[in-house]
Design a protein around this motif. Sequence first.
Motif: not given
Length: 168
Positions: A54, A60, A63, A65, A153-154, A156, A161
């Motif tokens: 995190r 970001k 978020k 990572d 969506e979580d 970063a 993604r």
Amino acid sequence: MEELKFCPKCGETTLLWDGEKKWSCSHCDFVMYQNVAGAVAVIIRYGDEILFTRRNQEPKKGKLDLAGGFTDPKESAEQTCVRELFEEMKLKIDASKLVYKASLPNVYVYKNIPYNTLDLFYEYEVDSKFAVQLEQSEISETMWIKKSDVKPEDIAFDSQRFFFEHLY
Ligand SMILES: [Zn+2]
């Protein structure tokens, strides 16, 4: 980047940004490129679980990572993986066990300056869930998340993604 107006060589306000990667001066012969930077992201996997970090700092912040970071000058991508995993988690890995998966472009905005990167994704399988000694400046916590429970969506960064949504 277009807000930079003064040529660092002749000092005139004739510096031009091409909108992509190049500055040039119309008054002298100054030319400078901001080329794409190499970066790595490592999927540390134990069974069907992946180790995420995190983020503890912008961009970001908060978020999820993957471990990784920018490649240093004169460094291979595999050396970047080894160095970053040690710097971030004090994890010593065997570079020969890194498995290359894919590359994706990303834009990393740091202090309002966008850096175009080419993120190289590697997978690294581990035999056990290890305890992470956190480097507090970059990571606030780590967590193992089942691959099927990863929420895009979580995450970063766009490249990561996209990787989890389409390539992994
Ligand atoms: Zn100039």
